[in-house]
Design an enzyme around this catalytic site. Structure first.
Site, PDB file in Angstrom:
ATOM      1  N   ASP A  67       0.840  -1.202   0.000  1.00  0.00           N
ATOM      2  CA  ASP A  67       0.000   0.000   0.000  1.00  0.00           C
ATOM      3  C   ASP A  67       0.879   1.258   0.000  1.00  0.00           C
ATOM      4  OD1 ASP A  67      -2.467  -1.560   0.399  1.00  0.00           O
ATOM      5  OD2 ASP A  67      -1.617  -1.957   2.369  1.00  0.00           O
TER       6      ASP A  67
ATOM      7  N   GLU B 230       1.924  -6.466  -5.281  1.00  0.00           N
ATOM      8  CA  GLU B 230       1.579  -5.534  -6.349  1.00  0.00           C
ATOM      9  C   GLU B 230       2.780  -4.762  -6.880  1.00  0.00           C
ATOM     10  OE1 GLU B 230      -2.092  -3.782  -6.336  1.00  0.00           O
ATOM     11  OE2 GLU B 230      -1.533  -2.012  -7.485  1.00  0.00           O
TER      12      GLU B 230
ATOM     13  N   SER C  49       6.183  -4.879  -6.265  1.00  0.00           N
ATOM     14  CA  SER C  49       7.371  -5.629  -6.731  1.00  0.00           C
ATOM     15  C   SER C  49       7.045  -6.393  -8.016  1.00  0.00           C
ATOM     16  CB  SER C  49       7.887  -6.573  -5.641  1.00  0.00           C
ATOM     17  OG  SER C  49       6.907  -7.510  -5.266  1.00  0.00           O
TER      18      SER C  49
HETATM   19  O1  TRH Z   1       4.508  -6.108   0.632  1.00  0.00           O
HETATM   20  P1  TRH Z   1       3.580  -6.694  -0.360  1.00  0.00           P
HETATM   21  O2  TRH Z   1       3.189  -8.056  -0.121  1.00  0.00           O
HETATM   22  O3  TRH Z   1       2.298  -5.782  -0.479  1.00  0.00           O
HETATM   23  C1  TRH Z   1       0.998  -6.306  -0.605  1.00  0.00           C
HETATM   24  C2  TRH Z   1       0.367  -6.110  -1.917  1.00  0.00           C
HETATM   25  O4  TRH Z   1       0.328  -4.760  -2.280  1.00  0.00           O
HETATM   26  C3  TRH Z   1      -1.018  -6.682  -1.886  1.00  0.00           C
HETATM   27  O5  TRH Z   1      -1.662  -6.497  -3.121  1.00  0.00           O
HETATM   28  C4  TRH Z   1      -1.781  -5.984  -0.812  1.00  0.00           C
HETATM   29  O6  TRH Z   1      -3.052  -6.524  -0.710  1.00  0.00           O
HETATM   30  C5  TRH Z   1      -1.052  -6.143   0.474  1.00  0.00           C
HETATM   31  O7  TRH Z   1       0.267  -5.646   0.349  1.00  0.00           O
HETATM   32  C6  TRH Z   1      -1.733  -5.380   1.578  1.00  0.00           C
HETATM   33  O8  TRH Z   1       4.291  -6.669  -1.804  1.00  0.00           O
HETATM   34  P2  TRH Z   1       4.539  -5.465  -2.818  1.00  0.00           P
HETATM   35  O9  TRH Z   1       3.251  -4.916  -3.325  1.00  0.00           O
HETATM   36  O10 TRH Z   1       5.471  -5.965  -3.799  1.00  0.00           O
HETATM   37  O11 TRH Z   1       5.244  -4.332  -1.976  1.00  0.00           O
HETATM   38  C7  TRH Z   1       6.561  -4.435  -1.530  1.00  0.00           C
HETATM   39  C8  TRH Z   1       7.232  -3.076  -1.616  1.00  0.00           C
HETATM   40  O12 TRH Z   1       8.478  -3.127  -0.968  1.00  0.00           O
HETATM   41  C9  TRH Z   1       7.522  -2.637  -3.048  1.00  0.00           C
HETATM   42  O13 TRH Z   1       7.342  -1.228  -3.159  1.00  0.00           O
HETATM   43  C10 TRH Z   1       8.997  -2.967  -3.236  1.00  0.00           C
HETATM   44  C11 TRH Z   1       9.508  -2.677  -1.848  1.00  0.00           C
HETATM   45  N1  TRH Z   1      10.761  -3.322  -1.461  1.00  0.00           N
HETATM   46  C12 TRH Z   1      11.863  -2.514  -1.231  1.00  0.00           C
HETATM   47  O14 TRH Z   1      11.789  -1.279  -1.418  1.00  0.00           O
HETATM   48  N2  TRH Z   1      13.028  -3.087  -0.821  1.00  0.00           N
HETATM   49  C13 TRH Z   1      13.173  -4.429  -0.640  1.00  0.00           C
HETATM   50  O15 TRH Z   1      14.254  -4.903  -0.263  1.00  0.00           O
HETATM   51  C14 TRH Z   1      12.026  -5.258  -0.908  1.00  0.00           C
HETATM   52  C15 TRH Z   1      12.124  -6.748  -0.747  1.00  0.00           C
HETATM   53  C16 TRH Z   1      10.844  -4.670  -1.294  1.00  0.00           C
END
Ligand code: TRH
Length: 385
Positions: free
Chosen positions: A20, A278, A280
């Protein structure tokens, strides 16, 4: 047609994980940098947000970072004049006093929805709904993979930056030096680099077992701490910051949680990326490398149609043999059990999957990005984008 919007308020409630705030923070920065807009980002949980915005001071009610004013969204919301655009991220429900103020200046009110490649998104994007009691209209803005949707978040210079990085051995060497993993610079036929970001219910033990027995050496990079418990249980290895362990043909390397731009570079530099949720997911597409996506698990298996819809797009045009291997692997990864030869089959098909992933990314990058569609929509919200 309205004048170009000059300001935007984004409301973000952190449910769990980082998606989010990951999406909202990225969009906020892009609107500030590329569209010169005055941005306020209201976030309810500064402690989680700090993972994504390391310089955030969690004791401050307001602070400006990278041209975005970040405001701690607390239960008592003091009335303010709303911006030209109001983005309610993922139906997070705006404060009553703020909604009341919106009736005065009538901003464009968007509900930014979660991303899905499912077909129904085309029909729901840009639909409206009237507030039950106040004279306000909300527009549903759905990200998506085609021209009938709100598109995918992509900074203007992103593809150029990625190409520069992927063509520059020097940039890559600098990146691995910074992470203190200099041996990662080896070419992929000597050392295949895999980044692993997944939900803990993924069959991580099955995957690591396959890596261990893989036909060629693998460096598995583990950013953040989300999988540490699963790995410690399986390996009986105490994962400390930046530590590594080698078992059979696998070297497992912990990497601290990276900034969003460093995480992009990790995806650009690896030969295969496991991603989730979402944000990543989208970043792995822009990395133009083979990827395995794990959707956020929902009740009644509601994530499976989402998975299938993406698989249809991602594997379109792949020869049958590779297509079946990819589909099987994705489904196995999301149903929490990998077969013993699933990994080896992916490895055998990797060159074909790599070409496919590059073409897929290039095709999507020809479309306009989400921020640009959002701004056009706000200038003329009565017409579809
Ligand atoms: O953390 P998430 O599982 O987020 C999820 C999804 O958005 C899902 O749809 C939603 O319902 C739930 O949250 C509440 O995975 P996501 O979306 O990939 O977000 C991870 C964020 O972290 C993304 O912006 C990339 C960032 N990230 C870093 O900046 N550094 C890192 O080392 C890693 C592993 C991730």
């Amino acid at each position: 047609v309205k004048a170009s919007p000059k300001s935007c308020d984004i409301f973000c409630r952190i449910i769990d994980n980082y998606g989010d705030i990951g999406v909202c923070w990225r969009l906020a920065r892009q609107l500030a940098h590329e569209y010169d807009m005055v941005i306020r980002l209201f976030v309810d949980d500064l402690t989680t947000a700090q993972h994504l915005i390391p310089s955030l001071d969690t004791s401050q009610i307001k602070q400006t970072i990278m041209e975005v004013e970040i405001v701690h969204w607390q239960a008592h919301f003091v009335a303010i004049t709303p911006a030209d655009i109001v983005i309610e991220a993922f139906a997070c429900e705006l404060p009553d006093t703020y909604l009341q103020a919106m009736t005065e200046n009538q901003p464009v009110w968007l509900n930014l929805e979660y991303l899905s490649a499912e077909y129904w998104v085309n029909g729901f994007h840009a639909q409206t709904s009237k507030h039950p009691t106040l004279p306000l209209t909300r527009h549903f803005f759905f990200p998506g993979f085609n021209e009938n949707t709100g598109g995918l978040l992509r900074e203007n210079a992103l593809i150029e930056e990625r190409q520069h990085f992927q063509n520059s051995a020097e940039e890559q060497a600098k990146f691995w030096q910074k992470l203190r993993i200099p041996d990662a610079i080896k070419p992929k036929d000597e050392l295949l680099k895999v980044s692993l970001f997944a939900y803990p219910e993924a069959p991580v033990a099955d995957l690591l077992e396959s890596f261990k027995n893989s036909s060629s050496p693998i460096l598995c990079l583990l950013p953040g701490n989300g999988l540490i418990n699963a790995i410690e249980q399986y390996l009986g290895w105490n994962v400390s910051q930046n530590s590594r362990i080698t078992l059979g043909n696998m070297t497992l390397q912990h990497v601290p949680f990276l900034s969003q731009s460093e995480y992009d570079q990790l995806l650009w530099a690896c030969d295969l990326n496991f991603v989730r949720g979402e944000d990543s997911w989208i970043r792995a597409i822009w990395a133009a490398k083979p990827m395995v996506w794990q959707p956020y698990q929902q009740t009644e298996q509601a994530h499976l149609p989402k998975l299938n819809a993406f698989l249809d797009l991602y594997t379109q045009g792949l020869p049958d043999a590779s297509k079946q291997v990819v589909e099987r692997f994705y489904r196995a990864w999301s149903s929490n059990h990998l077969g013993t030869d699933d990994w080896q089959k992916i490895l055998d098909q990797l060159p074909t999957i790599a070409t496919q992933s590059k073409n897929f990314s290039d095709r999507l990058a020809q479309q306009t990005g989400l921020a640009s569609r959002l701004v056009s929509f706000c200038k003329n919200p009565t017409y579809p984008v």
